[in-house]
Each structure stands twice: as structure tokens, then as C-alpha cells.
Scaffold this active site. Structure first.
Site, PDB file in Angstrom:
ATOM      1  N   HIS A   8       1.021  -1.266   0.118  1.00  0.00           N
ATOM      2  CA  HIS A   8       0.018  -0.127  -0.221  1.00  0.00           C
ATOM      3  C   HIS A   8       1.004   1.208   0.054  1.00  0.00           C
ATOM      4  CE1 HIS A   8      -3.701   2.316   0.995  1.00  0.00           C
ATOM      5  NE2 HIS A   8      -2.742   3.053   1.590  1.00  0.00           N
ATOM      6  N   GLU A   9       1.954   1.282   0.955  1.00  0.00           N
ATOM      7  CA  GLU A   9       2.786   2.400   1.116  1.00  0.00           C
ATOM      8  C   GLU A   9       3.698   2.371  -0.171  1.00  0.00           C
ATOM      9  OE1 GLU A   9       1.791   4.502   3.053  1.00  0.00           O
ATOM     10  OE2 GLU A   9       0.652   3.475   4.350  1.00  0.00           O
TER      11      GLU A   9
ATOM     12  N   HIS B 269       1.888   4.711  -2.890  1.00  0.00           N
ATOM     13  CA  HIS B 269       2.165   6.179  -2.539  1.00  0.00           C
ATOM     14  C   HIS B 269       3.527   6.663  -2.899  1.00  0.00           C
ATOM     15  CE1 HIS B 269      -2.002   6.364  -0.923  1.00  0.00           C
ATOM     16  NE2 HIS B 269      -1.732   5.797   0.307  1.00  0.00           N
TER      17      HIS B 269
END
Length: 355
Positions: A18-19, A22
């Protein structure tokens, strides 16, 4: 211990994915990244590479990417302004925000493809038991028969057979079975059975009264078929996740079905003990849940930020700071409430329930 280790592995991988979404898109759009952390709270270990400090923090129920300009009071230097997230056009900010949940969905898709290539266990269409006085028994079908066709369509897996019976909508069926070396044909009129589906909805299903033998085989698929099946499976799980959320909001699905960290740890341990494929499937399912939940339009989640940037894109002006602060407080309260509910359900289910 197996449950705890399994949960840490699953959550660690999914938070990282997920990170990473980003992080990659921030870099792609020229935004500086100061910190990349797995977990929240105090730093356990960390190392700075270039401008970014990579951390593992104390509380493993999330993570964050701190970009240039975030949490800084006062004016930024011209150099920092050029690399600040807040100074980027709305479309780029939207891309960075969506990338996190998007990477979770893509990761799940790739895992499902890999699962179909590795091989998935499937229950064969061999009959283990014929229920007395039910349609199959009345027609003459017997235990150990292998159902090979329904209404002229070849079947070899229990799931395929059940799908064909359901597709008949209760109309009489022509069922072909292999008994020893013989092929026999029976005409069976299903009866209807009323029950609950995964979402707690009442459904009526045609059945013939047979129970699977439990015999399984491993089905592996070439890349093309695995790609198609993995795509379908990903779409089905996304759809089920969204519908489940709607049902919870409508209270059609009880709130006590919501689980927290203890439930995740328990399930992770069970799937790890069941084997690699089960563990991978659980990880893909959880990754889709994480991606979909983060896209909910709740301030403090990615979906809430997305609403702010879409507003700015459409109306050509940012949401006021005061409105953002109020929205963030409401979002934080909702998130804390959800976490409290999840912990309460875990305690009631796994601690009090065992007492």
C-alpha cells in the site's frame, strides 16, 4: 505463535504494498518523500537512504509515507515548494492517493493469477452420500457414482455440477453418471431449499440431495487461463467486499461480523496451517479489503483525501482549512469507533466466548 507470525507477515506485506504505491507515484510526480514507515508510533529501527528515512515503527496496524511539506508550519523554501505534495496539481495528488489502494488491488490480482498457476484444490463430482427420499435417491443415483454431465454439459468438478443444477432453476434435469465402467442416465427433478448466503440474505436454491465424497484434485492452469481466472476472481471479491459493506451499513449483516487484529491473526494462522495456497488466497482477500476500505469517502482515509482533491479539481479551489479540520475530526472519530467495535467483537468472540 503461528497466528501472530502469520498475521505480522500478512499485514507487513500488505502495508508495504500500500505505502509503496504512494511512494512510487510521489517520486514519479516529483514529490519529495521524507519518511517511509511500516507501522505507526515510536521508531524501532530505521535507515536513511538519500532523502528518505525508511522505518519500522512500534504499532504494525498501518503505515505512512511522509512527503515534503506535510506537517510543516510557515513558508517553504522555493526548492521544497517545487517538491511539495500540496503544491502539485490536483490530478497528480489524486494519482498519488489512489496509488496506495490501487497497488493493493493489483497485488491481489497478481496473487490470484499465481494461485491458479500453482494449482488450486478442487472437489471432484464423485458422490459420497445420497440423501434418503430426496430426488437423486428416488431417481436411482447411488453413492460412489461420478456425475459426468448435467443436461448434456460435461462436468468433472462439484462446483461445475452445482452451477448447472442451479442454472436449471428447478426444471427437470438429465444427469449422466459413471458407475464402475458403465455410463447411466437419470432424469431428476430438483427440490428447492431455502437458506442464507454469505451476506445473510435468504436465497432459494434447487438441490437434488447428494453430498460430495470430498475427493479432491489439484487443478493447474496455463498463463492465459490463470490470467482470465485471476481477473474474474479479483472482480468477484471486490464486488463481494463492496456489497458486504453496503449490507453492514444497511444492518442486513450484523455488526458483530466485523473483526479486528485478533480475528486476522486467528485466520492467518489457520490459513498458514492449511497450506501455501490457502495462505496466499487469504492474503489476496485481505489486500482487496484493505484497498476497498481505504477508498471509502471517509476523511483521514485515502478516499476522504480523494474527495477533497476532486472538489478542488472540479471547483478550481481547495476545500477550506476549517472544513478539512472538521472533516478530519469526524473521520478520526468514525475510525476510532470502528476500531473499538472490531476489538470488542474480537474480545467477545475469542476471549469471553472461550471463557
Amino acid at each position: 505463535m503461528v497466528s501472530i507470525i502469520s498475521a505480522v507477515i500478512v499485514l507487513g506485506i500488505l502495508i508495504f504494498v500500500h505505502e509503496l504505491g504512494h511512494f512510487i507515484f510521489a517520486k514519479l510526480f516529483g514529490v519529495g518523500v521524507e519518511k517511509f514507515s511500516l507501522g505507526f508510533g515510536p521508531k524501532l529501527i530505521g535507515r536513511k537512504v538519500g532523502e528518505t528515512e525508511y522505518l519500522i515503527s512500534a504499532f504494525p496496524l498501518g503505515g505512512y509515507v511522509k512527503m515534503v511539506g506535510e506537517g510543516v508550519e510557515g513558508e517553504l523554501s522555493d526548492e521544497d515548494k517545487a517538491r511539495s505534495f500540496a503544491e502539485k496539481p490536483p490530478l497528480k495528488r489524486i494519482g498519488i492517493v489512489v496509488a496506495g489502494p490501487g497497488f493493493n488491488l493489483i497485488f491481489a490480482w497478481l496473487v490470484f493469477i499465481a494461485i491458479f498457476m500453482i494449482g488450486v484444490p478442487s472437489v471432484t463430482s464423485k458422490v459420497g452420500e445420497v440423501v434418503k427420499d430426496k430426488p437423486a435417491a428416488k431417481a436411482g443415483i447411488m453413492a460412489s457414482d461420478v456425475i459426468t454431465g448435467v443436461n448434456g454439459k460435461a462436468v468433472s468438478r462439484w462446483e461445475e455440477m452445482a452451477a448447472e443444477i442451479s442454472a436449471g432453476k428447478g426444471a427437470p434435469l438429465v444427469i449422466e453418471v459413471k458407475r464402475g465402467e458403465e455410463i447411466k442416465t437419470f432424469r431428476v427433478t430438483p427440490e428447492t431449499r431455502t437458506g442464507k448466503n454469505l451476506l445473510g440474505e435468504t436465497v432459494t436454491t434447487p438441490v437434488i440431495g447428494v453430498v460430495a465424497s470430498g475427493e479432491t484434485v489439484i487443478d493447474t492452469y496455463p498463463v492465459g487461463d490463470a490470467l482470465q481466472r485471476g481477473t474474474v476472481q479479483t472482480g468477484n471479491v471486490i464486488r463481494l467486499t463492496v456489497v458486504s459493506l453496503v449490507k453492514i451499513i444497511e444492518r442486513a449483516v450484523p455488526l458483530d461480523t466485523i473483526g479486528g487484529p485478533i480475528m486476522i491473526a486467528k485466520m492467518a494462522g489457520q490459513q498458514a496451517e492449511a497450506g501455501g495456497v490457502s495462505f496466499l488466497a487469504f492474503m489476496a482477500l485481505l489486500s482487496i479489503n484493505l484497498g476497498v476500505l481505504n477508498l471509502l469517502p471517509i476523511p483521514i482515509l485515502d478516499g476522504g483525501h480523494l474527495i477533497f482533491y476532486l472538489w478542488e479539481l472540479i471547483f478550481r479551489k481547495p476545500v477550506s482549512m476549517r472544513a478539512r479540520e472538521i472533516a478530519q475530526q469526524v473521520g478520526l472519530a468514525l475510525l476510532i469507533g470502528l476500531m473499538v467495535l472490531a476489538f470488542y467483537n474480537d474480545i467477545a468472540r475469542y476471549i469471553v466466548g472461550q471463557g
